[in-house]
Design an enzyme around this catalytic site. Sequence first.
Site, PDB file in Angstrom:
ATOM      1  N   GLU A  98       0.806  -1.220   0.000  1.00  0.00           N
ATOM      2  CA  GLU A  98       0.000   0.000   0.000  1.00  0.00           C
ATOM      3  C   GLU A  98       0.845   1.279   0.000  1.00  0.00           C
ATOM      4  O   GLU A  98       0.362   2.344   0.375  1.00  0.00           O
ATOM      5  CB  GLU A  98      -0.946   0.003   1.199  1.00  0.00           C
ATOM      6  CG  GLU A  98      -2.029  -1.055   1.092  1.00  0.00           C
ATOM      7  CD  GLU A  98      -3.134  -0.804   2.097  1.00  0.00           C
ATOM      8  OE1 GLU A  98      -4.253  -0.456   1.653  1.00  0.00           O
ATOM      9  OE2 GLU A  98      -2.888  -0.949   3.302  1.00  0.00           O
ATOM     10  N   HIS A 117      -0.806   5.693   7.699  1.00  0.00           N
ATOM     11  CA  HIS A 117      -1.950   4.845   7.334  1.00  0.00           C
ATOM     12  C   HIS A 117      -2.097   3.764   8.394  1.00  0.00           C
ATOM     13  O   HIS A 117      -1.113   3.104   8.736  1.00  0.00           O
ATOM     14  CB  HIS A 117      -1.729   4.202   5.965  1.00  0.00           C
ATOM     15  CG  HIS A 117      -2.696   3.092   5.688  1.00  0.00           C
ATOM     16  ND1 HIS A 117      -4.046   3.305   5.571  1.00  0.00           N
ATOM     17  CD2 HIS A 117      -2.510   1.751   5.549  1.00  0.00           C
ATOM     18  CE1 HIS A 117      -4.658   2.148   5.361  1.00  0.00           C
ATOM     19  NE2 HIS A 117      -3.744   1.184   5.348  1.00  0.00           N
ATOM     20  N   HIS A 119      -5.074   0.944  10.687  1.00  0.00           N
ATOM     21  CA  HIS A 119      -6.376   0.288  10.831  1.00  0.00           C
ATOM     22  C   HIS A 119      -6.793   0.398  12.296  1.00  0.00           C
ATOM     23  O   HIS A 119      -7.313  -0.545  12.865  1.00  0.00           O
ATOM     24  CB  HIS A 119      -6.283  -1.179  10.422  1.00  0.00           C
ATOM     25  CG  HIS A 119      -5.493  -1.423   9.166  1.00  0.00           C
ATOM     26  ND1 HIS A 119      -4.689  -2.522   8.994  1.00  0.00           N
ATOM     27  CD2 HIS A 119      -5.392  -0.692   8.013  1.00  0.00           C
ATOM     28  CE1 HIS A 119      -4.114  -2.475   7.787  1.00  0.00           C
ATOM     29  NE2 HIS A 119      -4.513  -1.370   7.181  1.00  0.00           N
ATOM     30  N   HIS A 189     -11.738  -0.551   6.234  1.00  0.00           N
ATOM     31  CA  HIS A 189     -10.288  -0.707   6.156  1.00  0.00           C
ATOM     32  C   HIS A 189      -9.586   0.060   7.284  1.00  0.00           C
ATOM     33  O   HIS A 189      -8.948  -0.549   8.125  1.00  0.00           O
ATOM     34  CB  HIS A 189      -9.836  -0.228   4.765  1.00  0.00           C
ATOM     35  CG  HIS A 189      -8.373  -0.384   4.494  1.00  0.00           C
ATOM     36  ND1 HIS A 189      -7.846  -0.244   3.227  1.00  0.00           N
ATOM     37  CD2 HIS A 189      -7.314  -0.626   5.303  1.00  0.00           C
ATOM     38  CE1 HIS A 189      -6.534  -0.428   3.271  1.00  0.00           C
ATOM     39  NE2 HIS A 189      -6.188  -0.658   4.521  1.00  0.00           N
TER      40      HIS A 189
END
Length: 262
Positions: A98, A117, A119, A189
């Site tokens: 990613e 980024h 989760h 996500h």
Amino acid sequence: MCNTLSSEQVSQNATDRGEPASPADPSLVADLVTANHILFDQGVVDAFGHASVRHDKDPERFLLARNMAPGQVTAEDIVEFHLDGTPVNAAGRRIYLERFIHGEIYRARPDIMAVVHSHSHSIVPLSVVKGRPLRAIFHMAGFIGEGAPVFEIRDVAGTGTDLLIRNNELGAALAKHFDSHSIVLMRGHGSTLVAQSLKQAVYRSVYAELNARYQMDAMRLGEVTYLTAEEADASVRNVEPQMQRPWALWKEAAEARRASRS
Ligand code: MN
């Protein structure tokens, strides 16, 4: 069909291209390592999730760890990338699938210096409930503003994806949402957030998770009073300049726990 996740589904090998830029400031690399450790220690990332910083010698490049758990990253694990996600010096090591999240945001937003980024646990529920956006409810999280947008991957890639941002097209579609926002939720996500520095990105990551948790607690109790846009802006101006204080505390805690693990 086999349901086992192959390593190819969450990481990639890619051929290096180009020569490394002048070496990044060692203190920037050290801060990126620290950011990885803090994000793990504060519960923002687990074995997954990643933090990056724009290269201080070449704005067309960024620094990101190789494919590994953030809590275990060392300076030797930091890889240089072009904005299209091509590694410069991965030397055959696996890299994050990613990485396109990072490169496409740096390409779309020249003012952005750091990207996280994750989760994180309390964000995911708010990414899947319609009409209940993540929204600033306290002064530590004014950067969230009056409501974070939700990136819907189905709008770009249909109903059968694995939700991962696995190419430049998906990265660019996500990056568009940052025009007027610092954090974007990703449906089913997690989230991605941007900042002017690594310390600010780490600060925002920790407080985005707390805001999400407090917001869901408050929603269970009754009608919620959120920050106005003006309150959110004033909070950002007056609270975020103190980000060095939590950084120093979180760094000490993360490195102490890391030392106790080894
Ligand atoms: Mn992800």
